[in-house]
Design a protein around this motif. Sequence first.
Motif: not given
Length: 528
Positions: A52-76
Motif C-alpha cells: 500500500i501507499t500511504t499519504l500523511h499530510p502531517i506525521a502519524a504517530g509520535d513514538m510516545s504511546g501512539i505508534k501511528g505509522i509504525d504499526h504499518i511499517a512492515k516490509a511487504g
Amino acid sequence: MKSKVISAAEAAALIPDGAVVTVSSSSGLGCPDAVLAAIGRRFETEGHPKAITTLHPIAAGDMSGIKGIDHIAKAGLLGKVIAGSYPSGPSSAEPPLIWQMIGGDELPAYNVPSGILFDMHREAAAKRPGVLTKVGLDTFVDPDRQGCAMNAKAAAEPIVEKIEFDGEEWLYFRAIAPQVAILRATTADERGNLTFEHEGAFLGNVDQALAVRNNGGIVIAQVKRLAEAGTLKPHAVHVPGVLVDHIVVAPDQMQTTQTVYDPAISGEIFRPLSSFRTPAFDIAKVIARRVAMELKAGWAVNLGFGISANVPRILLEEGRHGDVTWVIEQGAVGGVPLLDFAFGCASNAEAIFPSPHQFVYFQGGGFDCSLLSFLQIDRAGSVNVSRLAARPHVTAGAGGFVDITTRAKKIVFSGYFNAGAKLAVVDGRVVIEKEGKVAKLVDEVEHVTFSGRNGVARGQDITYVTERCVMKLTAEGVVVTEIAPGIDLERDVLGKAAFPLGVASDLEVSPAALYHPEPIGLDLGEAA
C-alpha cells in the motif's frame, strides 16, 4: 438503515492490496491509531494488505504511546510513503521502524510540504491534474536538489517536476487519488456525521474524505463514541455522513501525545492565564526574550517547534498576552500554544481553522511574521531543519516549514550558535563554560529547508537569534548586528563560523535586561 459501525479488524479487511491510503493525523494529535494497529495485525496474520501507499499530510504517530505509522511499517505491507513529516525520537533511542525502512532503502519515501500535500488532495477531489506552486523552489523540494526524495528508491521515482508556465518557473505535483481515507473524530452518529468536540484540531479530514469519495473509494472514521442519528447539531458537524462509509468506535483514543483528554485543548474551557508555566531563567529564555523583541502589537505570528515555542510564555510573563495572535499549522488561532509533546495544540484558542485553509493563509503570506528554529545556517543564509545525515530520525522532516517560509514577510530563526556547548548567564553576561563540538553555521547546509538566496530575492526580513549574537540576512550575506555581553566577537562568533560573517558598522550590544531574571519591560509598539 444499515449500520455503518464495524470493528477495527473489519475496517482493516476492507483495504485492498496496492491501495493508496490517506491518513489524517498530526503526530499524536487526531491519530486513528486503533485502525492503523488493526491493519498491522491483519498483515501479520494474513499477509494482506500488500504494497500500500500511504499519504500523511502531517506525521502519524509520535513514538510516545501512539505508534501511528509504525504499526504499518512492515516490509511487504508498506510499499511507498509520502508524508509532510515523520515520527521523530531522541538520538539515544532506537529509530522508529519507519525510519529504519527509509534508511535501509526498503521503500520509496518522500517528504512533501504539508500544505502541498493538502493541495494535492483537493486537486484529486476536483479531478484536476495537479498542483502548480512556487512553494519549495531552491529547497530540498526542488527537483534540482532532492525533489522531496528521502532515499535512493524515491529519487528513482520523481514526484515533482519543474516547469515553465506563463513565463515563470513553477513546481508541479501531480494529484494522487487515494482509494481509502482513515479519519479521526470524537463522535459519529449512526449516519456517519462527524463532530470534533474533544479534538485539538480539525486537520484535513474534510479534504481527505472528499478526495476519496470523489474517486470512488471508502472512508473509515475512527471515533471515541457513537450517537443516535439526528442528534448532532448541524453546525457542529465538520464531516457529513454522506462522505463516511464506516465507523470504528475506539473509546480509549488519546486526544494528543501523552494526553488522554484536556478540555482546554479542544476549546471547551479556558484555562486561567496564571495556570500556564513560564520558562525558568536560563540561556534559552534569554534567546526567547530576544526573539519576542522582534514582534509588533497587532501582528499575526506563526510559531514553530524549538526555543521560539516559549515566546508566547514570554509575552504572558511580560503582561503582553493578546498583543500578538498566534497561528499554528494544525489550525489553532490565538490562545496559548502548548509546549513539548502537546506542541501543535493551543489552549484558549480564539478559533480552530482546518489545516488546509491555514496553509493557504501561510502560502499566500497573509500573516505578519514566523518564529522558527534552525539546525544549520550556511553562507547563503539558507536554513536546514529537515535532515541531519548523522541522526536522521531526530528530525521529523519539514512539515509546514516550507509552506510557511516561502512568502513570509518576516522570519526569525532561533537556536544555539553551535551544538553541545555548556552555557550559563552569570552577572548579566553569557559565559561559555564548555565550547560545543558541532558547528551549526556551516559552509553549506545538508538540506535546504529555507532558501537564503530566494529570501534575498523576495525581499524577506530574515533574522537569526542565538545566545551569542543576532544576525541579519542581506544581499552581501549573513551579517552580525548585535552581540551578547560577555561574548568575544572574534573568538566566540567569527572564529566559530565555517564561513565569513559580515559585521555591521553599527554593531550593538544586546539589551542588558535580557540577562537578568526580572521581566524586561517588553515594549511591542504598534505595527506600521
